[in-house]
Design a protein around this motif. Structure first.
Motif, PDB file in Angstrom:
ATOM      1  N   LEU A 117       0.824  -1.210   0.000  1.00  0.00           N
ATOM      2  CA  LEU A 117       0.000   0.000   0.000  1.00  0.00           C
ATOM      3  C   LEU A 117       0.859   1.261   0.000  1.00  0.00           C
ATOM      4  O   LEU A 117       0.591   2.208  -0.742  1.00  0.00           O
ATOM      5  N   ILE A 118       1.879   1.255   0.832  1.00  0.00           N
ATOM      6  CA  ILE A 118       2.760   2.428   0.892  1.00  0.00           C
ATOM      7  C   ILE A 118       3.512   2.598  -0.422  1.00  0.00           C
ATOM      8  O   ILE A 118       3.688   3.721  -0.917  1.00  0.00           O
ATOM      9  N   ALA A 119       3.930   1.498  -1.018  1.00  0.00           N
ATOM     10  CA  ALA A 119       4.676   1.568  -2.284  1.00  0.00           C
ATOM     11  C   ALA A 119       3.844   2.183  -3.406  1.00  0.00           C
ATOM     12  O   ALA A 119       4.397   2.732  -4.358  1.00  0.00           O
ATOM     13  N   GLN A 120       2.523   2.114  -3.276  1.00  0.00           N
ATOM     14  CA  GLN A 120       1.643   2.648  -4.311  1.00  0.00           C
ATOM     15  C   GLN A 120       1.234   4.101  -4.069  1.00  0.00           C
ATOM     16  O   GLN A 120       0.542   4.687  -4.893  1.00  0.00           O
ATOM     17  N   ARG A 121       1.655   4.679  -2.944  1.00  0.00           N
ATOM     18  CA  ARG A 121       1.280   6.063  -2.647  1.00  0.00           C
ATOM     19  C   ARG A 121       1.827   7.019  -3.709  1.00  0.00           C
ATOM     20  O   ARG A 121       2.950   6.844  -4.192  1.00  0.00           O
ATOM     21  N   PRO A 122       1.070   8.035  -4.062  1.00  0.00           N
ATOM     22  CA  PRO A 122       1.589   9.011  -5.035  1.00  0.00           C
ATOM     23  C   PRO A 122       2.707   9.863  -4.442  1.00  0.00           C
ATOM     24  O   PRO A 122       2.731  10.140  -3.236  1.00  0.00           O
ATOM     25  N   GLN A 123       3.650  10.228  -5.290  1.00  0.00           N
ATOM     26  CA  GLN A 123       4.740  11.136  -4.920  1.00  0.00           C
ATOM     27  C   GLN A 123       5.555  10.625  -3.734  1.00  0.00           C
ATOM     28  O   GLN A 123       5.886  11.389  -2.815  1.00  0.00           O
ATOM     29  N   GLY A 127      13.375   8.792   0.463  1.00  0.00           N
ATOM     30  CA  GLY A 127      13.635   8.081   1.707  1.00  0.00           C
ATOM     31  C   GLY A 127      12.701   6.897   1.897  1.00  0.00           C
ATOM     32  O   GLY A 127      13.126   5.814   2.309  1.00  0.00           O
ATOM     33  N   VAL A 128      11.418   7.083   1.600  1.00  0.00           N
ATOM     34  CA  VAL A 128      10.457   5.989   1.731  1.00  0.00           C
ATOM     35  C   VAL A 128      10.755   4.907   0.689  1.00  0.00           C
ATOM     36  O   VAL A 128      10.710   3.712   0.987  1.00  0.00           O
ATOM     37  N   SER A 129      11.084   5.330  -0.525  1.00  0.00           N
ATOM     38  CA  SER A 129      11.445   4.360  -1.569  1.00  0.00           C
ATOM     39  C   SER A 129      12.664   3.544  -1.145  1.00  0.00           C
ATOM     40  O   SER A 129      12.730   2.330  -1.376  1.00  0.00           O
ATOM     41  N   ALA A 130      13.617   4.209  -0.507  1.00  0.00           N
ATOM     42  CA  ALA A 130      14.816   3.503  -0.037  1.00  0.00           C
ATOM     43  C   ALA A 130      14.461   2.452   1.010  1.00  0.00           C
ATOM     44  O   ALA A 130      15.033   1.355   1.027  1.00  0.00           O
ATOM     45  N   ALA A 131      13.511   2.785   1.883  1.00  0.00           N
ATOM     46  CA  ALA A 131      13.095   1.823   2.909  1.00  0.00           C
ATOM     47  C   ALA A 131      12.429   0.605   2.278  1.00  0.00           C
ATOM     48  O   ALA A 131      12.659  -0.534   2.694  1.00  0.00           O
ATOM     49  N   ALA A 143       5.592  -3.090  -6.769  1.00  0.00           N
ATOM     50  CA  ALA A 143       4.646  -1.968  -6.678  1.00  0.00           C
ATOM     51  C   ALA A 143       5.385  -0.637  -6.712  1.00  0.00           C
ATOM     52  O   ALA A 143       4.916   0.330  -7.328  1.00  0.00           O
ATOM     53  N   LEU A 144       6.535  -0.571  -6.066  1.00  0.00           N
ATOM     54  CA  LEU A 144       7.331   0.661  -6.069  1.00  0.00           C
ATOM     55  C   LEU A 144       7.809   0.992  -7.471  1.00  0.00           C
ATOM     56  O   LEU A 144       7.698   2.141  -7.926  1.00  0.00           O
ATOM     57  N   VAL A 145       8.350   0.007  -8.168  1.00  0.00           N
ATOM     58  CA  VAL A 145       8.858   0.237  -9.525  1.00  0.00           C
ATOM     59  C   VAL A 145       7.724   0.656 -10.460  1.00  0.00           C
ATOM     60  O   VAL A 145       7.917   1.504 -11.337  1.00  0.00           O
ATOM     61  N   GLU A 146       6.551   0.091 -10.265  1.00  0.00           N
ATOM     62  CA  GLU A 146       5.407   0.440 -11.125  1.00  0.00           C
ATOM     63  C   GLU A 146       4.790   1.788 -10.765  1.00  0.00           C
ATOM     64  O   GLU A 146       3.946   2.300 -11.509  1.00  0.00           O
ATOM     65  N   ASN A 147       5.207   2.359  -9.638  1.00  0.00           N
ATOM     66  CA  ASN A 147       4.727   3.677  -9.209  1.00  0.00           C
ATOM     67  C   ASN A 147       5.585   4.743  -9.887  1.00  0.00           C
ATOM     68  O   ASN A 147       6.666   5.087  -9.422  1.00  0.00           O
ATOM     69  N   LYS A 148       5.122   5.257 -10.991  1.00  0.00           N
ATOM     70  CA  LYS A 148       5.931   6.172 -11.800  1.00  0.00           C
ATOM     71  C   LYS A 148       6.131   7.535 -11.155  1.00  0.00           C
ATOM     72  O   LYS A 148       6.978   8.316 -11.601  1.00  0.00           O
ATOM     73  N   SER A 149       5.367   7.834 -10.105  1.00  0.00           N
ATOM     74  CA  SER A 149       5.544   9.131  -9.442  1.00  0.00           C
ATOM     75  C   SER A 149       6.530   9.051  -8.279  1.00  0.00           C
ATOM     76  O   SER A 149       6.848  10.068  -7.665  1.00  0.00           O
ATOM     77  N   ALA A 150       7.008   7.860  -7.967  1.00  0.00           N
ATOM     78  CA  ALA A 150       7.936   7.690  -6.837  1.00  0.00           C
ATOM     79  C   ALA A 150       9.334   8.155  -7.213  1.00  0.00           C
ATOM     80  O   ALA A 150       9.799   7.932  -8.328  1.00  0.00           O
ATOM     81  N   GLU A 151       9.996   8.787  -6.255  1.00  0.00           N
ATOM     82  CA  GLU A 151      11.405   9.137  -6.433  1.00  0.00           C
ATOM     83  C   GLU A 151      12.249   7.966  -5.937  1.00  0.00           C
ATOM     84  O   GLU A 151      12.153   7.577  -4.778  1.00  0.00           O
ATOM     85  N   GLU A 172      11.467  -8.002 -14.759  1.00  0.00           N
ATOM     86  CA  GLU A 172      10.719  -7.491 -15.912  1.00  0.00           C
ATOM     87  C   GLU A 172      10.271  -6.052 -15.680  1.00  0.00           C
ATOM     88  O   GLU A 172      10.381  -5.196 -16.576  1.00  0.00           O
ATOM     89  N   ALA A 173       9.768  -5.779 -14.478  1.00  0.00           N
ATOM     90  CA  ALA A 173       9.320  -4.417 -14.164  1.00  0.00           C
ATOM     91  C   ALA A 173      10.483  -3.430 -14.215  1.00  0.00           C
ATOM     92  O   ALA A 173      10.344  -2.308 -14.713  1.00  0.00           O
ATOM     93  N   LEU A 174      11.634  -3.845 -13.714  1.00  0.00           N
ATOM     94  CA  LEU A 174      12.801  -2.981 -13.710  1.00  0.00           C
ATOM     95  C   LEU A 174      13.290  -2.698 -15.130  1.00  0.00           C
ATOM     96  O   LEU A 174      13.592  -1.552 -15.488  1.00  0.00           O
ATOM     97  N   ILE A 175      13.379  -3.736 -15.946  1.00  0.00           N
ATOM     98  CA  ILE A 175      13.862  -3.569 -17.317  1.00  0.00           C
ATOM     99  C   ILE A 175      12.969  -2.612 -18.102  1.00  0.00           C
ATOM    100  O   ILE A 175      13.435  -1.857 -18.963  1.00  0.00           O
TER     101      ILE A 175
END
Length: 381
Positions: A117-123, A127-131, A143-151, A172-175
């Motif tokens: 759920l957190i990985a899908q949060r917008p923007q 730091g959260v992505s690193a965690a 889910a994080l990789v598919e979240n295009k708004s994540a830094e 596959e998601a990473l590539i």
């Protein structure tokens, strides 16, 4: 104040559905921000008391009602975020009240659904992505990789690959992610090659030694394809990645030049010689043979290799200036010619025999590729 008191007494005997509806209504009233101070204070106390309601349906209603507002009570939001997944879901997915620290704490809890759920949060912040990259399970990382708004920092991409390299869905998601740094892309390609090499079926069909050779060649070709699709700004990072892995070999360098990856080759020379970018670029574009030979010698390349590279550079200069049409097939042949290794010549010196074998393989690969492209063109016509 009296209304809130009545609500708390009523909630002691009301049915679950009634309490859930009332909880949502009370939350909306509180968020309206037009209550007098005393009533607002009492409403906040009532909302806090609802955290102890034995029914998760009531807490879910509260969570949904408060999840979108910046004005929701902090203590209530924090408690809901730490509740069971169904209750915490709306808050974790979108509440603007949760800080970066709050989100990281929830990720550290290790709950699968919470992490996703957190990985899908917008923007999402870096730091959260690193965690998530460091602590998340494979699904959370996907889910994080598919979240295009994540830094996502480069090191976070690398950690996901290192931690979950055996997860094909993540690879596959990473590539497919344009944000993936070139060195991480190369790392995935290498890992895929190693997986293929170690497959029991492959070893049984071709043998361990042959599998190693085929994998190595496939990885080299994949690296060249990767370089062709990269932005020039990423060249330096990939060169450093290859240098650390010990993959800036003579064979790789010869392939680079034979295939015309001269800009990337320039970055390789900068890394190997420590020379300034302007000097290396100038020599590759317009330098004399003696000066180029000195640069290649400083990079640790043998004289036979120097001869072939100098010959190739001359051809690629003519191509760049529009004076000639040539590709890897023609250039690899001329590189062979530079060390006396074509059929019409006497043959290479003993110290160039291995180099000649490499150039022949490059030439044959180029012949096959050109034939394949020609066949495709004929079919298309």
């Amino acid at each position: 104040m009296q209304v809130v008191q009545h609500f708390l007494k009523w909630a002691e005997t009301a049915r679950v559905s009634e309490r859930a509806g009332a909880a949502a209504a009370l939350a909306r009233v509180y968020l309206d921000r037009e209550l007098p101070f005393e009533d607002r204070y009492a409403a906040e106390a009532a909302l806090t008391s609802l955290l102890d309601d034995p029914s998760p349906k009531v807490r879910v209603a509260l969570s949904e009602a408060l999840s979108m507002s910046r004005h929701a009570p902090v203590q209530v939001v924090a408690a809901l975020a730490a509740d069971q997944p169904d209750v915490a879901g709306p808050i974790l997915a979108r509440s603007p009240v949760l800080s970066e620290t709050d989100l990281i704490d929830r990720i550290a809890d290790g709950r699968h659904k919470t992490q996703c759920l957190i990985a899908q949060r917008p923007q999402l912040t870096m730091g959260v992505s690193a965690a998530i990259a460091e602590l998340g399970d494979p699904d959370a990382c996907i889910a994080l990789v598919e979240n295009k708004s994540a830094e996502i920092a480069a090191i976070s991409f690398r950690r996901m690959i290192e931690r979950h390299s055996d997860e094909p869905r993540l690879r596959e998601a990473l590539i497919c992610d344009a944000r993936l740094p070139s060195d991480c892309r190369h790392l995935i390609l290498t890992q895929l090659g190693e997986t293929l090499r170690d497959a029991p079926l492959v070893k049984a069909l071709v043998g361990a030694v042959r599998a190693e050779k085929l994998t190595h060649e496939a990885c080299l070709r994949a690296s060249l394809t990767l370089i062709a699709t990269m932005e020039p700004a990423e060249h330096q990072a990939l060169v450093e990645h290859l240098r650390i892995r010990g993959e800036l070999t003579t064979g790789f360098i010869v392939r680079l030049v034979a295939h015309g990856k001269i800009d990337f080759f320039g970055n390789v020379l900068i890394a190997l010689t420590g020379q300034a970018r302007e000097r290396v670029g100038g020599l590759l574009a317009n330098g004399r043979e003696v000066a180029i030979a000195a640069l290649l010698h400083k990079a640790g390349l043998s004289k036979p290799v120097q001869k072939t590279i100098i010959r190739a550079l001359a051809v690629w200069r003519e191509v760049a200036q529009g004076e000639r049409v040539a590709g890897a097939q023609e250039v690899s042949w001329l590189m062979l010619e530079a060390i006396g290794a074509t059929p019409a010549q006497a043959g290479p010196e003993p110290d160039a025999a291995e180099l000649a074998a490499l150039l022949r393989s490059i030439h044959i690969e180029a012949l096959r590729e050109n034939a394949r492209l020609q066949a495709q063109a004929l079919v298309a016509a």
